[in-house]
Motif scaffolding. Structure first.
Motif, PDB file in Angstrom:
ATOM      1  N   PHE A   1       0.861  -1.377  -0.028  1.00  0.00           N
ATOM      2  CA  PHE A   1      -0.032   0.113  -0.152  1.00  0.00           C
ATOM      3  C   PHE A   1       0.835   1.217  -0.071  1.00  0.00           C
ATOM      4  CE2 PHE A   1      -1.997  -3.192   2.804  1.00  0.00           C
ATOM      5  CZ  PHE A   1      -2.926  -3.910   1.944  1.00  0.00           C
ATOM      6  N   GLY A   2       0.374   2.406  -0.774  1.00  0.00           N
ATOM      7  CA  GLY A   2       0.994   3.687  -0.634  1.00  0.00           C
ATOM      8  C   GLY A   2       0.235   4.702  -0.427  1.00  0.00           C
ATOM      9  N   ALA A   3       0.815   5.899  -0.151  1.00  0.00           N
ATOM     10  CA  ALA A   3      -0.082   7.050   0.120  1.00  0.00           C
ATOM     11  C   ALA A   3      -0.960   7.601  -0.822  1.00  0.00           C
ATOM     12  CB  ALA A   3       0.809   8.424   0.778  1.00  0.00           C
ATOM     13  N   GLY A   4      -2.234   7.695  -0.694  1.00  0.00           N
ATOM     14  CA  GLY A   4      -3.250   8.196  -1.680  1.00  0.00           C
ATOM     15  C   GLY A   4      -3.991   6.894  -2.528  1.00  0.00           C
ATOM     16  N   ASP A   5      -3.270   5.740  -2.081  1.00  0.00           N
ATOM     17  CA  ASP A   5      -3.940   4.455  -2.865  1.00  0.00           C
ATOM     18  C   ASP A   5      -5.630   4.431  -2.171  1.00  0.00           C
ATOM     19  OD1 ASP A   5      -1.750   4.193  -4.201  1.00  0.00           O
ATOM     20  OD2 ASP A   5      -1.358   2.302  -2.991  1.00  0.00           O
ATOM     21  N   THR A   6      -6.180   3.804  -3.153  1.00  0.00           N
ATOM     22  CA  THR A   6      -7.662   3.359  -2.806  1.00  0.00           C
ATOM     23  C   THR A   6      -7.554   1.897  -2.788  1.00  0.00           C
ATOM     24  OG1 THR A   6      -8.729   5.088  -3.982  1.00  0.00           O
ATOM     25  CG2 THR A   6      -9.799   3.053  -3.669  1.00  0.00           C
ATOM     26  N   VAL A   7      -8.042   1.291  -1.855  1.00  0.00           N
ATOM     27  CA  VAL A   7      -7.754  -0.119  -1.500  1.00  0.00           C
ATOM     28  C   VAL A   7      -8.995  -1.067  -1.574  1.00  0.00           C
ATOM     29  CG1 VAL A   7      -6.893  -1.812   0.060  1.00  0.00           C
ATOM     30  CG2 VAL A   7      -5.391   0.158  -0.173  1.00  0.00           C
ATOM     31  N   LEU A   8      -9.179  -2.047  -2.134  1.00  0.00           N
ATOM     32  CA  LEU A   8     -10.293  -2.946  -1.981  1.00  0.00           C
ATOM     33  C   LEU A   8      -9.874  -3.995  -1.207  1.00  0.00           C
ATOM     34  CD1 LEU A   8     -13.063  -4.074  -2.481  1.00  0.00           C
ATOM     35  CD2 LEU A   8     -12.249  -5.118  -4.532  1.00  0.00           C
ATOM     36  N   LEU A   9     -10.168  -4.235   0.042  1.00  0.00           N
ATOM     37  CA  LEU A   9     -10.153  -5.551   0.888  1.00  0.00           C
ATOM     38  C   LEU A   9     -11.281  -6.483   0.492  1.00  0.00           C
ATOM     39  CD1 LEU A   9      -8.848  -7.114   3.319  1.00  0.00           C
ATOM     40  CD2 LEU A   9     -10.026  -5.504   4.814  1.00  0.00           C
ATOM     41  N   ILE A  10     -10.423  -7.442   0.052  1.00  0.00           N
ATOM     42  CA  ILE A  10     -11.470  -8.516  -0.262  1.00  0.00           C
ATOM     43  C   ILE A  10     -11.299  -9.760   0.830  1.00  0.00           C
ATOM     44  CG2 ILE A  10     -11.907 -10.664  -1.667  1.00  0.00           C
ATOM     45  CD1 ILE A  10     -11.271  -8.861  -4.129  1.00  0.00           C
TER      46      ILE A  10
ATOM     47  N   GLN B   1      -6.178 -11.185  10.018  1.00  0.00           N
ATOM     48  CA  GLN B   1      -5.757 -10.922   8.704  1.00  0.00           C
ATOM     49  C   GLN B   1      -6.343  -9.454   8.225  1.00  0.00           C
ATOM     50  OE1 GLN B   1      -6.890 -14.110   6.354  1.00  0.00           O
ATOM     51  NE2 GLN B   1      -4.655 -15.391   6.941  1.00  0.00           N
ATOM     52  N   HIS B   2      -7.495  -9.363   8.552  1.00  0.00           N
ATOM     53  CA  HIS B   2      -8.341  -7.980   8.050  1.00  0.00           C
ATOM     54  C   HIS B   2      -7.644  -6.712   8.812  1.00  0.00           C
ATOM     55  CE1 HIS B   2     -12.106 -10.377   6.376  1.00  0.00           C
ATOM     56  NE2 HIS B   2     -10.901 -10.564   5.752  1.00  0.00           N
ATOM     57  N   LYS B   3      -7.507  -6.958  10.218  1.00  0.00           N
ATOM     58  CA  LYS B   3      -7.142  -5.989  10.796  1.00  0.00           C
ATOM     59  C   LYS B   3      -5.772  -5.609  10.723  1.00  0.00           C
ATOM     60  CE  LYS B   3     -10.197  -6.617  15.189  1.00  0.00           C
ATOM     61  NZ  LYS B   3     -10.429  -7.317  16.432  1.00  0.00           N
ATOM     62  N   THR B   4      -4.832  -6.662  10.245  1.00  0.00           N
ATOM     63  CA  THR B   4      -3.528  -6.335   9.794  1.00  0.00           C
ATOM     64  C   THR B   4      -3.441  -5.390   8.689  1.00  0.00           C
ATOM     65  OG1 THR B   4      -2.481  -8.317  10.822  1.00  0.00           O
ATOM     66  CG2 THR B   4      -1.394  -7.214   9.085  1.00  0.00           C
ATOM     67  N   VAL B   5      -4.378  -5.810   7.825  1.00  0.00           N
ATOM     68  CA  VAL B   5      -4.530  -5.084   6.222  1.00  0.00           C
ATOM     69  C   VAL B   5      -4.943  -3.544   6.700  1.00  0.00           C
ATOM     70  CG1 VAL B   5      -5.685  -4.643   4.120  1.00  0.00           C
ATOM     71  CG2 VAL B   5      -5.001  -6.876   4.952  1.00  0.00           C
ATOM     72  N   ILE B   6      -5.918  -3.516   7.313  1.00  0.00           N
ATOM     73  CA  ILE B   6      -6.603  -1.947   8.110  1.00  0.00           C
ATOM     74  C   ILE B   6      -5.348  -1.276   8.480  1.00  0.00           C
ATOM     75  CG2 ILE B   6      -8.237  -0.710   9.406  1.00  0.00           C
ATOM     76  CD1 ILE B   6     -10.088  -3.524   8.817  1.00  0.00           C
ATOM     77  N   ALA B   7      -4.888  -1.817   9.552  1.00  0.00           N
ATOM     78  CA  ALA B   7      -3.709  -1.194  10.297  1.00  0.00           C
ATOM     79  C   ALA B   7      -2.659  -0.636   9.067  1.00  0.00           C
ATOM     80  CB  ALA B   7      -2.995  -2.004  11.203  1.00  0.00           C
ATOM     81  N   LEU B   8      -2.212  -1.630   8.456  1.00  0.00           N
ATOM     82  CA  LEU B   8      -1.079  -1.131   7.397  1.00  0.00           C
ATOM     83  C   LEU B   8      -1.389  -0.280   6.451  1.00  0.00           C
ATOM     84  CD1 LEU B   8       0.701  -4.832   6.987  1.00  0.00           C
ATOM     85  CD2 LEU B   8       1.464  -2.839   8.295  1.00  0.00           C
TER      86      LEU B   8
ATOM     87  N   ALA C   1       0.134   3.666   5.890  1.00  0.00           N
ATOM     88  CA  ALA C   1       0.768   3.753   4.638  1.00  0.00           C
ATOM     89  C   ALA C   1       0.056   5.225   3.991  1.00  0.00           C
ATOM     90  CB  ALA C   1       0.190   3.090   3.556  1.00  0.00           C
ATOM     91  N   GLY C   2      -1.063   5.548   4.868  1.00  0.00           N
ATOM     92  CA  GLY C   2      -1.736   6.821   4.142  1.00  0.00           C
ATOM     93  C   GLY C   2      -2.682   6.664   2.972  1.00  0.00           C
TER      94      GLY C   2
ATOM     95  N   ILE D   1     -12.882  -1.218  10.441  1.00  0.00           N
ATOM     96  CA  ILE D   1     -12.317   0.164   9.744  1.00  0.00           C
ATOM     97  C   ILE D   1     -13.107   1.172  10.223  1.00  0.00           C
ATOM     98  CG2 ILE D   1     -13.199   0.912   7.442  1.00  0.00           C
ATOM     99  CD1 ILE D   1     -13.185  -1.858   6.338  1.00  0.00           C
ATOM    100  N   LEU D   2     -14.226   1.347  10.774  1.00  0.00           N
ATOM    101  CA  LEU D   2     -14.917   2.528  11.404  1.00  0.00           C
ATOM    102  C   LEU D   2     -13.710   3.051  12.511  1.00  0.00           C
ATOM    103  CD1 LEU D   2     -18.577   1.530  11.693  1.00  0.00           C
ATOM    104  CD2 LEU D   2     -17.514   3.371  10.204  1.00  0.00           C
ATOM    105  N   ASP D   3     -13.222   2.110  13.325  1.00  0.00           N
ATOM    106  CA  ASP D   3     -12.479   2.348  14.400  1.00  0.00           C
ATOM    107  C   ASP D   3     -11.232   3.345  13.895  1.00  0.00           C
ATOM    108  OD1 ASP D   3     -14.363   1.689  16.191  1.00  0.00           O
ATOM    109  OD2 ASP D   3     -13.476  -0.291  16.785  1.00  0.00           O
ATOM    110  N   SER D   4     -10.803   2.880  12.723  1.00  0.00           N
ATOM    111  CA  SER D   4      -9.251   3.094  12.001  1.00  0.00           C
ATOM    112  C   SER D   4      -9.543   4.687  11.654  1.00  0.00           C
ATOM    113  CB  SER D   4      -9.202   2.188  11.105  1.00  0.00           C
ATOM    114  OG  SER D   4      -9.837   2.810   9.710  1.00  0.00           O
ATOM    115  N   GLY D   5     -10.674   5.278  11.283  1.00  0.00           N
ATOM    116  CA  GLY D   5     -10.779   6.421  10.985  1.00  0.00           C
ATOM    117  C   GLY D   5     -10.551   6.839   9.526  1.00  0.00           C
ATOM    118  N   LEU D   6     -10.288   5.611   8.785  1.00  0.00           N
ATOM    119  CA  LEU D   6      -9.917   5.854   7.375  1.00  0.00           C
ATOM    120  C   LEU D   6     -11.522   6.087   6.523  1.00  0.00           C
ATOM    121  CD1 LEU D   6      -7.723   2.793   6.658  1.00  0.00           C
ATOM    122  CD2 LEU D   6      -7.158   5.157   6.200  1.00  0.00           C
ATOM    123  N   PRO D   7     -11.307   6.757   5.597  1.00  0.00           N
ATOM    124  CA  PRO D   7     -12.494   6.781   4.756  1.00  0.00           C
ATOM    125  C   PRO D   7     -12.784   5.588   4.107  1.00  0.00           C
ATOM    126  CG  PRO D   7     -11.193   8.840   4.142  1.00  0.00           C
ATOM    127  CD  PRO D   7     -10.077   7.892   5.079  1.00  0.00           C
TER     128      PRO D   7
END
Length: 283
Positions: free
Chosen positions: A64-73, A83-90, A94-95, A125-131
């Motif tokens: 993951f990189g800054a500004g990316d849009t990520v689809l977590l399948i 595993q999902h929580k790890t993806v969300i945190a990383l 990464a921003g 995801i909600l707790d992460s504050g990510l859009p």
């Protein structure tokens, strides 16, 4: 800034990649996959492949990189929530600009066991504050049509009673994901995604019989009998009760549909289960 698709060589992920490439140039898409050889056909289409496993934190950190849009399948592993929580945190570290997640129809209201990790992932995801964007996928028609050889030999067996299923084809859900990943106005949205027309398993069996020219009936059994059938068929002991729980959810109407978000997103009708049956019979 790329569109990053995890589990990109899976049944859904590969279709999402295909749908994305119909909408944006290949150099805007990144596929995250565990196996380079399996991902080679994607790379041949000009898509950057980043090799990473949901259990490999170091490799995932580079996905993951800054500004990316990520689809977590969502994963299939028993420890998929971790595993999902790890993806969300990383992704947050990464921003990334936004994370979309393939959840389950009904979201927090889906009270069956299969939905538990989805509910918890949405909350993480909600707790992460990510859009975010939640793609709350209903049942895939292929869940049934992939079993056609067994159904032709033994009938359709389940414990869903007369519950209705508003399924859609995997490609319908993949198209919706591509629309959300490439478009604007989807932040902080939860889409309830299901097929336009629902059916019972009795109706499904009748359609399969009609198209195949063979006798196919739906045998509705008790949950206990259903569990025995699944176990005897080789379904892992930890997963068989989850499938029985899905049929209970169907019987209670939880997968019968929650509106027309899917049709609205893909701007066409969803694929009728009859069409998915026809395609499966031709294979």
């Amino acid at each position: 800034m790329s569109i990053v698709v995890t589990a990109a060589t899976g049944q859904l992920g590969s279709l999402v990649i295909d749908e994305l490439l119909q909408r944006v140039p290949a150099d805007q898409v990144v596929a995250v996959a565990r196996n380079a050889a399996k991902a080679a056909p994607i790379a041949e289409r000009g898509v950057e492949v980043r090799i990473a496993d949901y259990n490999d934190r170091e490799a995932l950190a580079k996905a993951f990189g800054a500004g990316d849009t990520v689809l977590l399948i969502s994963g299939l592993d028993p420890n998929r929530l971790d595993q999902h929580k790890t993806v969300i945190a990383l992704a947050k570290e990464a921003g990334v600009a936004r994370i979309a997640y393939t959840s389950v129809l009904g979201g927090p209201e889906a009270d069956f066991e299969l939905a538990a990790d989805h509910r918890a992932t949405e909350q993480a995801i909600l707790d992460s504050g990510l859009p975010y964007t939640f793609l709350r996928n209903g049942w895939y028609s292929e869940v049934y049509t992939d079993q056609i050889p067994v159904q032709l030999a033994h009938g359709v067996i389940g414990s869903a009673g007369d519950g209705r299923i508003a399924s859609a084809a995997r490609r319908d859900y993949a198209a919706a994901a591509a629309v959300v990943l490439t478009g604007d106005g989807h932040e902080k949205r939860a889409y309830e995604l299901n097929g336009d027309v629902s059916f019972t398993l009795t109706e499904y069996a009748a359609e399969l019989a009609k198209q195949s020219g063979q006798t196919v009936a739906y045998n509705n059994v008790s949950p206990a009998e259903h569990l025995q059938v699944l176990t005897a068929a080789g379904i892992p002991a930890q997963f068989a009760p989850i499938l029985v729980g899905v049929d209970n959810a169907i019987e209670r109407g939880l997968l019968s549909g929650r509106g027309s978000d899917l049709t609205t997103l893909i701007a066409r009708p969803t694929t009728p289960v009859a069409d998915t049956i026809a395609a499966a019979l031709k294979r």
